[in-house]
Enzyme design. Sequence first.
Site, short mmCIF file in Angstrom:
data_model
loop_
_atom_site.label_atom_id
_atom_site.label_comp_id
_atom_site.label_asym_id
_atom_site.label_seq_id
_atom_site.Cartn_x
_atom_site.Cartn_y
_atom_site.Cartn_z
N ASN A 1 49.02 46.05 52.93
CA ASN A 1 48.40 44.76 52.59
C ASN A 1 47.05 44.91 51.90
OD1 ASN A 1 47.59 41.76 53.21
ND2 ASN A 1 46.02 43.03 54.18
N TYR B 1 43.97 43.04 37.86
CA TYR B 1 44.69 42.77 39.12
C TYR B 1 46.18 42.57 38.87
CZ TYR B 1 45.98 40.20 43.39
OH TYR B 1 46.59 39.77 44.56
N THR C 1 41.29 33.01 51.38
CA THR C 1 40.68 34.21 51.99
C THR C 1 39.43 34.55 51.20
OG1 THR C 1 41.81 35.76 50.52
CG2 THR C 1 42.98 35.17 52.55
N1 LIG Z 1 44.77 35.49 48.98
C1 LIG Z 1 45.73 35.27 48.07
O1 LIG Z 1 45.91 34.13 47.58
C2 LIG Z 1 46.65 36.39 47.65
C3 LIG Z 1 47.68 36.08 46.76
C4 LIG Z 1 48.56 37.09 46.37
C5 LIG Z 1 48.40 38.36 46.89
N2 LIG Z 1 47.38 38.64 47.74
C6 LIG Z 1 47.28 40.01 48.26
O2 LIG Z 1 47.24 39.95 49.67
C7 LIG Z 1 46.54 41.11 50.18
C8 LIG Z 1 45.46 40.67 51.16
O3 LIG Z 1 44.53 39.88 50.44
P1 LIG Z 1 43.59 38.81 51.15
O4 LIG Z 1 43.60 37.61 50.29
O5 LIG Z 1 43.90 38.69 52.59
O6 LIG Z 1 42.17 39.52 50.93
P2 LIG Z 1 40.93 39.81 51.90
O7 LIG Z 1 40.76 38.73 52.91
O8 LIG Z 1 39.82 40.14 50.96
O9 LIG Z 1 41.39 41.12 52.67
C9 LIG Z 1 41.55 42.33 52.02
C10 LIG Z 1 41.63 43.41 53.07
O10 LIG Z 1 41.78 44.69 52.38
C11 LIG Z 1 40.85 45.57 52.97
N3 LIG Z 1 40.52 46.73 52.15
C12 LIG Z 1 39.85 46.78 50.97
N4 LIG Z 1 39.67 48.06 50.61
C13 LIG Z 1 40.24 48.83 51.57
C14 LIG Z 1 40.37 50.21 51.78
N5 LIG Z 1 39.88 51.12 50.92
N6 LIG Z 1 41.04 50.66 52.87
C15 LIG Z 1 41.54 49.77 53.76
N7 LIG Z 1 41.41 48.45 53.64
C16 LIG Z 1 40.77 47.99 52.56
C17 LIG Z 1 39.64 44.72 53.29
O11 LIG Z 1 38.75 45.38 54.15
P3 LIG Z 1 37.14 45.06 54.15
O12 LIG Z 1 36.94 43.86 55.02
O13 LIG Z 1 36.55 46.31 54.71
O14 LIG Z 1 36.76 44.82 52.71
C18 LIG Z 1 40.35 43.53 53.91
O15 LIG Z 1 40.70 43.80 55.23
C19 LIG Z 1 46.00 41.83 48.95
O16 LIG Z 1 46.88 42.89 48.61
C20 LIG Z 1 46.01 40.75 47.88
O17 LIG Z 1 46.10 41.29 46.57
C21 LIG Z 1 46.50 37.68 48.14
#
Ligand SMILES: NC(=O)c1ccc[n+]([C@@H]2O[C@H](COP(=O)([O-])OP(=O)(O)OC[C@H]3O[C@@H](n4cnc5c(N)ncnc54)[C@H](OP(=O)(O)O)[C@@H]3O)[C@@H](O)[C@H]2O)c1
Length: 277
Positions: free
Chosen positions: A90, A193, A232
């Site tokens: 994730n 991205y 998020t």
């Molecule tokens: N939100 C959306 O609308 C959306 C839509 C499509 C896809 N996605 C995908 O869903 C996934 C989660 O996104 P989110 O929206 O939940 O984002 P988020 O709240 O910013 O969470 C991202 C997570 O990734 C972690 N991370 C970043 N670098 C890392 C590393 N080197 N090692 C381990 N963990 C790391 C962050 O940790 P830290 O807290 O330490 O930074 C955080 O826990 C991502 O792959 C994103 O591309 C999200």
Amino acid sequence: MASTRRVAVVTGSNKGIGFGIVRGLCKTFNGDVYLTARNEGLGRKAVEDLKKEGLNPLFHQLDISDSTSIQNLKAFLQKQYGGLDVLVNNAGIFKDESDAPFAEKVEETLKLNFWDTLAVCEVLYPLLRPHARVVNVGSIYSTMAFGRCSDSLKAKISNPNISMDQLKDLMRDFEAVAKAGTVEENGWPKWAYHVSKIGVRVMSYIQAKAFAHDSSRPDIIVNSCCPGSVHTDTNYNGTKTIDEGAVTPLYLALLPPNVESPKGEFVCEKVVEHWPS
Ligand SMILES: NC(=O)c1ccc[n+]([C@@H]2O[C@H](COP(=O)([O-])OP(=O)(O)OC[C@H]3O[C@@H](n4cnc5c(N)ncnc54)[C@H](OP(=O)(O)O)[C@@H]3O)[C@@H](O)[C@H]2O)c1
């Protein structure tokens, strides 16, 4: 001696969709669930928050950009469980809106979203037991990016026989033309991205095909998915809650034994999506 208890791991799960996936797995997965984070303090705080809800996740540090950290998790799982049953990749970043030069955004984004995610797979896949489920969190932005690619790139990306080496070459090509400032001339869209998530989607397809031929470990399934637009720290404009965003990843992580489909697919709202023709 290693326990035979089933075990699930979610990367980047101290917050956001990953946290929602851990919450969902704690309620539904028959086994131990590991919330992982690169920052131990943030990870342990997140575990405590879920404990206050009456759930019981466990914690392990994991920085997907640090090969030692990935190896440490592997050694731990091997020793404690002798395998792995669910892996949700994730962790991801979105930098396209930052003011950094485009080439820098491409390098940083592809590194984490594609290369580091691939590194986690390469290290942890040998631990996957029969019937394991892998979910690589991608994005519908991969479809958008595909639509803007040249016909020649589209043919390579959607080639059903694409190999991992060919995919790596495509990602390296994008990085190189981003550095040279010639992304669009070379048929790519100017989105870091979105292209990284093309990589995640095709990677999942290739990995699933490889497992389909692994007779020593039957019924290991890899899929990628879009969680939808989720509110998020990565997407302030998202409309779904993290629990709503976790629905499709959870569906794929909990696919019952020996299902026919989805396998190696890209899934949105629990429905398989194909590259547009
Ligand atoms: N939100 C959306 O609308 C959306 C839509 C499509 C896809 N996605 C995908 O869903 C996934 C989660 O996104 P989110 O929206 O939940 O984002 P988020 O709240 O910013 O969470 C991202 C997570 O990734 C972690 N991370 C970043 N670098 C890392 C590393 N080197 N090692 C381990 N963990 C790391 C962050 O940790 P830290 O807290 O330490 O930074 C955080 O826990 C991502 O792959 C994103 O591309 C999200």
